[in-house]
Every structure is written in structure tokens, then in C-alpha cells.
Design a protein around this motif. Structure first.
Motif, mmCIF file in Angstrom:
data_model
loop_
_atom_site.group_PDB
_atom_site.id
_atom_site.type_symbol
_atom_site.label_atom_id
_atom_site.label_comp_id
_atom_site.label_asym_id
_atom_site.label_seq_id
_atom_site.Cartn_x
_atom_site.Cartn_y
_atom_site.Cartn_z
ATOM 1 N N TRP A 5 0.794 -1.241 0.000
ATOM 2 C CA TRP A 5 0.000 0.000 0.000
ATOM 3 C C TRP A 5 0.819 1.280 0.000
ATOM 4 O O TRP A 5 0.369 2.281 -0.540
ATOM 5 C CB TRP A 5 -0.995 -0.007 1.165
ATOM 6 C CG TRP A 5 -0.423 0.161 2.548
ATOM 7 C CD1 TRP A 5 -0.126 -0.823 3.425
ATOM 8 C CD2 TRP A 5 -0.105 1.395 3.221
ATOM 9 N NE1 TRP A 5 0.365 -0.307 4.599
ATOM 10 C CE2 TRP A 5 0.388 1.056 4.503
ATOM 11 C CE3 TRP A 5 -0.177 2.746 2.872
ATOM 12 C CZ2 TRP A 5 0.801 2.012 5.434
ATOM 13 C CZ3 TRP A 5 0.237 3.703 3.781
ATOM 14 C CH2 TRP A 5 0.712 3.337 5.052
ATOM 15 N N ASP A 6 2.028 1.263 0.566
ATOM 16 C CA ASP A 6 2.776 2.518 0.657
ATOM 17 C C ASP A 6 3.853 2.633 -0.406
ATOM 18 O O ASP A 6 4.704 3.515 -0.355
ATOM 19 C CB ASP A 6 3.377 2.664 2.059
ATOM 20 C CG ASP A 6 3.707 4.118 2.389
ATOM 21 O OD1 ASP A 6 3.059 5.016 1.826
ATOM 22 O OD2 ASP A 6 4.606 4.362 3.207
ATOM 23 N N ARG A 17 5.525 -2.083 2.485
ATOM 24 C CA ARG A 17 6.445 -2.182 1.348
ATOM 25 C C ARG A 17 7.042 -3.581 1.251
ATOM 26 O O ARG A 17 7.238 -4.249 2.255
ATOM 27 C CB ARG A 17 7.637 -1.221 1.513
ATOM 28 C CG ARG A 17 7.300 0.239 1.720
ATOM 29 C CD ARG A 17 8.581 1.089 1.664
ATOM 30 N NE ARG A 17 9.179 0.982 0.364
ATOM 31 C CZ ARG A 17 8.915 1.805 -0.659
ATOM 32 N NH1 ARG A 17 8.099 2.826 -0.484
ATOM 33 N NH2 ARG A 17 9.469 1.621 -1.829
ATOM 34 N N ASP A 36 10.409 -5.384 1.078
ATOM 35 C CA ASP A 36 11.620 -4.869 1.707
ATOM 36 C C ASP A 36 12.920 -5.499 1.207
ATOM 37 O O ASP A 36 13.868 -4.807 0.903
ATOM 38 C CB ASP A 36 11.530 -5.054 3.221
ATOM 39 C CG ASP A 36 12.650 -4.344 3.932
ATOM 40 O OD1 ASP A 36 12.498 -3.140 4.188
ATOM 41 O OD2 ASP A 36 13.694 -4.965 4.211
ATOM 42 N N ILE A 66 7.649 -5.147 4.988
ATOM 43 C CA ILE A 66 7.860 -4.417 6.237
ATOM 44 C C ILE A 66 6.548 -3.936 6.856
ATOM 45 O O ILE A 66 5.638 -3.471 6.166
ATOM 46 C CB ILE A 66 8.858 -3.245 6.029
ATOM 47 C CG1 ILE A 66 9.335 -2.723 7.377
ATOM 48 C CG2 ILE A 66 8.243 -2.131 5.194
ATOM 49 C CD1 ILE A 66 10.602 -1.891 7.285
#
Lengths: 315, 315, 315, 315
Positions: B48-49, B156, B158, B226
Motif C-alpha cells: 500500500w505505501d 512495502r 523490503d 515491512i
């Protein structure tokens, strides 16, 4: 670290009115570690997870505030190149070199004053002290945290927020000469084109330095230290209250950077922050823009409005 | 980001035995977002980010494992330069270009195989989709998190941990050509000089890729995502159990990187990790060394011993 | 507290093989406070947020295990009444009174042996020592936690889990004579009618005592201490590892009680638990039933299976 | 539960100015579950981990505030006995019975008005709806939390804080007739003998009802709902801000009860709290006393001072 070779905020030099209460605050309550004093009476401190010799410098003076902020670069070659670039840019004044050893365990520093009146430094060399986690030698088989922590015990000095007038000049230097990214900005003015806040980063953190436009020169809003979790922010609030430290605001969340935060004052009136959280920044991440109408949640996401103290009290 | 211009792990391409159960796992349970499918049936996902178009690529195949891992660099110029540097180094084989558009919304990728047999890619261009937090336009006055999250919802992709034989060759390429730092290493052998684990970073994170020496070529241990907190690791464990996902180990803490972690398997047997925590890395930070005798706490700091599955099960 | 007047587990008396290592464990690592020693060499300890004089009693012996567990009742009248009720019930043996002062600062205790072979006590009087939080006198203007904590520092002794054969007899006494509620049970057998685990409470906590059916008499599985958060469970794991304490399992979550937990062993092999979380129990809450097939997630919700050690190792 | 048989706050009946916005607040934002409406337009709600049919009752009216608060007792016999005790005590007025069924799924309620002007009820019967966690039937093999949560999602209605004049009369009834404990008090007056705040409990929680002395009758300060962690308090703040709910104060910690808290207002101006933490109370725990000078940290432990709104705004 910026692609230019600027790695991180390396130190902040603060003026305090009396060293005794200041050390009680920064060592016993905040939990920094005293590593050295010099003949002039300056005290050098570090946070527990910093490897460098020191990150905070305290000096007794008649007025609180920040003397200067120093930036660690990756090599002497980068230091030389960036010093030349700054000079060439015309965006800084009072350029000059501070000789090696003026800070203990530290190489020469290139000093300059930016458009908002703040004194900045670049340096490439500082001795490593390590972090007391290693069990079979420094950096060998370490524990995740040392067992001698006291007070709030942030792991690192993280960033400063500064107040000044010519925001554009300072931001231009940090972005164009030093290679910082503009992670977030606050805009105002009739067409939203006036940048009144800039959150700049030379790393994967959301900010390494922040600037707010105010009709002043060289003012200091806060120095910030990083914690590991929102629960540590709660414990920080508890420790501050137990020690009757003057609280500014928090625990709360920032809209800007998403950080989970608490603000307070050292005995001289210098504002400190400890915080946790935030996102991972990359140079290709679009700049986040906050409009003037949303300045409240931008600063204090839960309260959705500023307290006057946040804007009016600085040193 | 490394000073060379390598910014981050940009994507990992995984093989799954059946796409239906895989999507149930990666979308409904892990909480990634499906963004595209192509004619070949590949499915492209993002967390999502992440602003980039995608970070995970799934492909149906007869055998699970990793097809390749891609690295975002800061510019086409960097892409060109690093491609030339890799070729010149002689440390990679099967070099070549994948044309723009082969991944949707993605520019051309330079592909090469490293000494441990893993296929890597560099790329400089991928469309931005943003993160659904903005309230007055993308990246304007954002909330700290979007309100449409489901499942575990890491922010994210990672890093990956990979298994292979010629660790030295791969580490040499990542460090000397791509500019990665060696944050941590595990050493073994009579005089402790044999590197059996390497944790490499191109950022301020403790690792962006990790490698373990095993007598195999091109094997995949896990892809990691993460989370924001140790509490989210607990909730991840709850969600995994509710969905009867095969758990490997956790919640627990790693000695290496200090991360707070839980491991599990997708329906094809590919291992996933979600984790929180870790420290802030800088290129001048001394490498942490773990000795063979302390391999237990290095990997699982609480248990202080490895489970066999961690070493023996990979895809 | 049960409507009968049974308030809480007041103490647990444990046998340890050597007092020195035991105190290093219970004081330095677990973080209990030593409050008294008697002529027989017994050591009396309390947790920081307990007001009573002591909650843990250690005695050197050739074999580890539990001597007895004591229950605080609300008044001498209740003590007298419940002693009579127990006698009348025929559900206990070896009834008798331990005179006041046999435990320091403690009134007389009514002692009895339950069907599973465990020695239990009721008592109504124990001096109050307070919790070191008050700033203007004990219990006046207190801080939320004292500043002299060390080790894991649970706030209270919470419950014991015991192993024994005649579960029905012991459960009957606790429920029907002492007024405990059956918060949760594990059932087995062809028709699911055999209770193999019972989680009993005299409070709003999910359990104050738990029993597992095993073909043994009077055996001890663990004594548990309560923490304030899942983050404190993580820190507990870190402290255990740093001190090389033998870990059993965790951090993880229990299905039963929802508790967030970590298990470990004292140097004599007695199992300890520290945990956080759980729900608020009321006497009218329906009993939760776990079926034998779901015993795995009942005990370890994330792993979804028991480790053999959990069932086979006790003292 | 008190030894008298009073188990818990069973329901609070609130007046709201408009039902539509009220439901958006209590259901979509706070995350309660609507379970019933009656012909009079009242809406009945419960929190996810409550087994009882409802705990919050909303009614449209011209003025916000609390109609009454109801207490669950353990049995019809207790209900009858306590009704007689209250009558005999002379500490309440307007005594009477509300017939079974006036609240859906609820038995008869004994209603009375206490000295501070608040209407209270006792009841012994309410249908059980359960908590949606069971996987093989209600209360069989449950998950630790249901997967259909939305909004802030507290697990239970916890307590109310009320404002009124004759504090002594109300406290006397709750302590002497209903068997509540006085966990904490705030004292004032020349010799510190005037109780201006009382935190009363019938459980192991630090409070089930609290009262502040103010020159008013029957006023409502807040209804409080319990969360599982300080991180959930943060998420609550985020959800409140996203929904532009009017915030009062928080996240912060209370000195009183140690609770971690955030306060906000429903669209009608009724104050709500969600909180986590606190200690385990027992009837023999000494009452904590806060002196008037320390009222600031008593209420808001971090700020160490009251905001005027906390004292002046109520419904």
C-alpha cells in the motif's frame, strides 16, 4: 545518504544557560551519554546507538539557541568538493574552515551560513565509539540493545527544525548543492505558491532537517531524537512528567512524516522532540504538499489545530 | 540509496504452482494490491505505501521459487553506467536487456546472473501509482494510512534472502560494482574467515538483500515485507493462524538486524516474512560480525538456536 | 474476586535446587523484589505492583517443583467459613492450620490437598508493603510506575498451571466450594466429554489457576507473572536471551485466554511465564470450549501445534 | 464483580440530537454493532467482545446527556435483595421497577436516582449474543478477535464519569449498599477532607464509575470504552482525525488509573473516551489519594495541567 555523499546530521551545538541543569536534562532524563568535555567547558554527548564520538554539543551562554548544525559526509574528497560547490553557488555566506580537533575526535569542518541565518558545517571524519551492544568485541555478536540505558534513551539524534526568513535560499542550497530531497512542504499564499515549510532529507528518513518560514534569522525550533516505538513515546512522556520537565505537546501524531511524537523543553528553553515511526523515503518519491488550510493536521494530526506555542516559542 | 544510484529492491518475480490460491494468499491474507495482469497470465502486485506500479510479480509454473529480483536505480544514465560496470567487472553472466513494456508500466531492464546463480535486473523507470493516502489529490494533505487496508497489509516489499554457493562472487559484485554496504556477516571456518552469510544494503535499512552460502545455485529463501510495529507482527500471526497459513517461525526477534519477525509459507511453499524494527544504517557503520558459534541467536535471538527448517527448506 | 470472598492467588511456594542461581534468576532477570528471608533459609519475594508482603516463596530442596499455592480471601470470617466448607465437601484431604507468622507478616493459613495432589492454602491477612509509586506518601499522588525497576519486572504474580490426574475432583472443589468460574476448558474423549484442561478464575481475569489432566500427582507446570503490553513480552525475550535463560517457547499468543506469552525455565527447571493481554471475565460469561483436535491453536495460536516439551516437561 | 453480586456496568442510555449522525459516529467511527431498534426509535448497540445483547442505548432528544446507567447483577435474588437494601438505605429517590422487555432481550430493571441526580438501574437478565469469535459454534475454538471489525472497535463499554453536587451521598450508596471499592479519590479543601473526585469499582478494574463534584445535578462527562493497547489508542486518534471527529484531548496518560486515553465528542456533544491499560484492583488495595495541588497530573499525567474544557464541558 544523498547521492552527493552527505550522510546524516552529525551534530547539533546548543547553547544552554547553565550546564548543571542542562546535563541533568540531557543525560539523566533524555538519556544521552557524556563522552567528553573540553577546556572551554563544552560538553559532548552521544545517543546509545550512534557510532560517532558525539552528536550533541552543549555550551553555556547567556542566551539559549543553536550555534550550528554539522553534517557528516562520506569522505574527505566529498568534503572538498561540496565546500567548493557551496562557495560557487553563492547561496551561503561566512564560509571558512574549522581546524581538525576543534571538536574532540573530529576532523576539519567546513562552516557556512545559509540564507535563513543558520550556521551549518560539513565534516568527513569523526572517531567511532560504537554502541556497547557487542558481546565478543565491538560489533561482534551484538545484543539488540545495551543493558545500561537510562532515561528516555533515544537511539540517535535525528534532525532539527529551524525558523528563518529566506526559506527559498536555504532550501535551494540543500536541494541543489547538497542533493537533499524535499519530502514534504507546506504551502500558503493566494495561489498556494509560497513555501512556508520544507522537510528535507539526505536519507531514507522523511526528514533530516526542516525549516519553517518566520520573519527571523537563525532561530532554533527543536532538536529531535529517535525512539523505537510508540510505546517508547508513552514511556518518554511518563519520564518527562516524573521529572517535571516542561512539556510542549504530545504524545500525538504528526501529519507531516506520520511521526509519533512528544515535545518538551530543556531547562534553558530549547525545545526537544523524541519520536518514532515515519515512512521510508526515496529520492523519486513525489513531494507531499500540505495546504495552508490543513496546517493543523499537518503538524498535529489528532488535534487538527496548532497550539500558539508551537509557532511562537523558539530560541 | 547507494551513492552509485541504486535506490531499492524494485520487484521480485516469484513462481507459484497455482495462481488462485497464490492470489488468495498474497492479496487476501498478506494484503498486497493487485494492479495488473498480462497476457501471459502474470499478476502484478504492490504494497500500500509503495508508489511504484508493482513490486511483486507472480507467474504460474511447475516449480516454486524466484525468477529474478529487480533493482530501481535513480536515472537512465545510472542504468547505462551500471550496466557497463557490471559487464566490465566480469562478475556476472548472461547479460542482456529486457525491453521496456515487458513489465507493464516499466522501462527497459538490464538483466544479469550473479555468481550464486540468481537473476538480477536494474531498471530506471516505472510508473507511479501512489498510495491512496492523499485527501485533496495524490500526495496532497495525506492521511497517515489509507482506510482500505485488508489482511496483514505491510507497507512495502523490503528485501529477499537467497541461498547459493559462490557467495564471494555475488557479494563482490554488490559491494564493488553496485556500491552496497555489508551491514552484517556471519563467518565460519577454522579461522573464522569464511563468510557464510552476508546482509547487504543500498539504503539506510539494515538489509536490502541477504545471501546464505549453501551448495546450491539460484535458490530462494524468502521475500520480506515491512510492517510498522511489533504489534502488527502479532496481528500478522493472528491473521496467518486464522487463515491456516503454514507458519515457519515467530513472532520472534532476529539478532541480525534486530528485526521483529514472523515467517510463513505461501501455498506453493515460497517462504515469506513480515517484520518490523531494525536500525538505521550508514555506509560508515562498521560491519557487524556473527561468529559461527553464535549463529543461533544471530538468526533467532530468543530461541538461540536454528530450526532445521530454516536451513533446509527453500524453493 | 469470587462472590465467595476468594480474592486472588496470594503466593506460590517453589522448591529450587540452589538459592544463589535462583535469586539471580528471580531478582536480577525476572525482576522480583526480595522482601524477607527466614531462619530456614526461605526467601520471600514480591512483584513491584503487589501491595502484599510477598507472593513468591523460594526454598532450597533436592527436587524442583511447587510446595503449595496460597489464596487470599477477603476476611477472617470468610477464611473460617471456607475452611468449614472445604472440610464439609469431602473434596480435600490433609486439612489443617498453619499458624500465623509461619510466613513472615502473614496470618494463619488453612491448608488442604486437592484431588490432583496439590497443596493449597487460604489466608486472610498479610501485611501491606505498597508499590513505591507514591510521591507524597504511600498511595498519595503516585507515578504510574516506579523508577527502580530492573529485569523483566512483571507487575504481579498472576496464576499457576498444574498437572494432575483427578481433574474432576479439583475442579469441583474450586468451582463448587470456592466459587471459581470455568472460563475455558479443553475436552477430549470419544464424545468430547472428558475435560483434560480447566482454566479457572476467581476474578475478572481469564484465569487464576489452570489444570491439565496428566497421570501424575501434584505436579507443577508453570508460575505466571503479568506484563503491561506485548512490547514488554518482546523486551522480556530480549532480557532472557541476554542472560542465556533457557527458553521454552515464545513470544507467541495463546488461543486459550488470548494471552501474549513467553515461557522459560528457572535454573532448577521450574517453568515460568510472563504474559500480557487477555479478556475481561465475568461469572455469567459462557465457558469457552476447545476440542481436542484444536488443542494446538488452543495452546499456541500461531504455531497451531504443541511442542512436546510443553506436555512432557514439568517439576 | 463486587462481593454483593454487582457484576458490571451493563448499559448506558444516551440522548442524541439526531440519530443519523449519532449512528455514523457510534457504528462507523467508534465501531459498535447495532443489535436492535424499538418502536420508540431507540437504537441498541454492543461492543464486539460483549456477550450481552446491548450496552449502549441511543435516544433522540432535544438535549444531549445521559438518561441512565444500568448495572448487571449476578442473579434475580441479588436484584431483589439489593433493591430492598437501596430502599432501606434512604440514599436514593424515585425508586421503581421497569418491566421486563422495556429494553429488548432484558429482564426487569430496578431504577433509582442517586444523590447527585443520576438515574441508575440494576438488572439480572439480558440475553447473550456472544462475540463472533467462535469457529465451531459460539464459544467453541474461538479466534482471539473477530474479522469483521471496523472503526475504533473497542472490546467493551467500560465506565462512565458523571458530574454532580452531592458526591458524598452517591459514593456512600455505591460503597455501602452496592459494595463498590473506592480505588482512587481526589481531595480538596483547607484540610484536604473534601472529596471532589471518586473512582469506584465493583471489579478488578480501576473504575466502573467515576464522579466529580460540581454544582450541578445529573450531568454526564463521558462514557468510556476499552481498547487492547496503547497502539490501538494511536489508531483511534488516527480514525477520529480522518473522520473529523471533534477531539477533546489525547492520546495521553491519566495519573488516576494509569489509563492510556483519548477523549472526543459525539455529534451531539456527548464526550466519549477510549482507553487502554490500568492496574488490577482488589478490595483490599489501599485507596489512592490525589491532592488538589496534583489535580493536573492526576487527570492528565503528561500535561500536568487540566484543560478548562475537561471541567466545563459536559452534557
Amino acid at each position: 545518504m544523498a547521492l552527493t555523499g552527505v550522510l546524516r546530521p552529525g551534530h547539533v551545538a546548543l547553547r544552554v544557560l547553565e550546564m548543571g541543569p542542562a546535563l541533568k536534562h540531557y543525560v539523566d532524563v533524555l538519556g544521552l551519554i557524556e563522552v567528553a568535555r573540553d577546556k572551554a567547558g563544552r560538553v559532548f554527548l552521544k545517543a546509545w546507538d550512534e557510532h560517532d564520538h558525539h552528536s550533541v554539543v552543549l555550551r553555556e551562554a547567556d542566551e539559549a539557541g543553536m550555534d550550528y548544525m554539522g553534517w557528516r559526509v562520506d569522505s574527505p574528497a566529498t568534503l572538498k568538493k561540496l565546500a567548493a560547490d557551496i562557495e560557487k553557488s553563492g547561496l551561503a555566506s561566512d564560509l571558512g574552515w574549522v581546524p581538525a580537533g576543534e571538536h574532540p575526535a573530529t576532523g576539519e569542518r567546513f562552516r557556512f551560513t545559509v540564507a535563513t541565518g543558520h550556521v551549518m558545517e560539513l565534516f568527513a571524519e569523526k572517531d567511532k565509539l560504537g554502541n556497547d551492544c557487542g558481546t565478543d568485541g565491538p560489533d561482534v555478536n551484538p545484543h539488540p540493545w545495551p543493558d545500561n540505558l537510562r532515561g528516555i534513551a533515544p537511539s540517535r539524534f535525528d534532525h532539527c527544525l529551524l525558523y528563518g526568513d529566506d526559506l527559498d535560499g536555504t532550501v535551494k542550497l540543500f536541494r541543489e548543492v547538497l542533493g537533499f530531497g524535499l519530502a514534504e512542504q507546506v504551502t500558503a499564499g493566494p495561489d498556494g505558491s509560497l513555501m512556508i515549510g520544507a522537510f528535507l532529507t539526505c536519507s531514507n528518513k522523511p526528514h533530516d532537517i526542516a525549516l519553517i518560514r518566520q520573519p527571523v534569522k537563525g532561530k532554533f525550533h527543536h532538536a529531535s531524537f529517535i525512539l523505537g516505538s510508540w510505546e517508547e513515546v508513552l514511556k518518554a512522556g511518563d519520564i518527562l512528567s516524573r521529572n517535571k520537565v516542561s512539556l510542549d505537546i504530545g504524545p500525538t501524531r504528526h501529519g507531516i512524516t506520520r511521526g509519533e511524537t512528544i515535545y518538551f523543553f530543556d531547562p534553558s528553553g530549547n525545545r526537544n522532540e523524541v519520536f518514532a515511526g515515519g515512512y521510508i523515503y526515496y529520492p523519486d518519491k513525489p513531494t507531499i504538499t500540505w495546504t495552508e488550510q490543513e496546517l493543523g493536521p499537518a503538524i498535529f494530526y489528532h488535534d487538527r489545530k496548532l497550539n500558539e506555542r508551537f509557532l511562537q516559542v523558539f530560541t
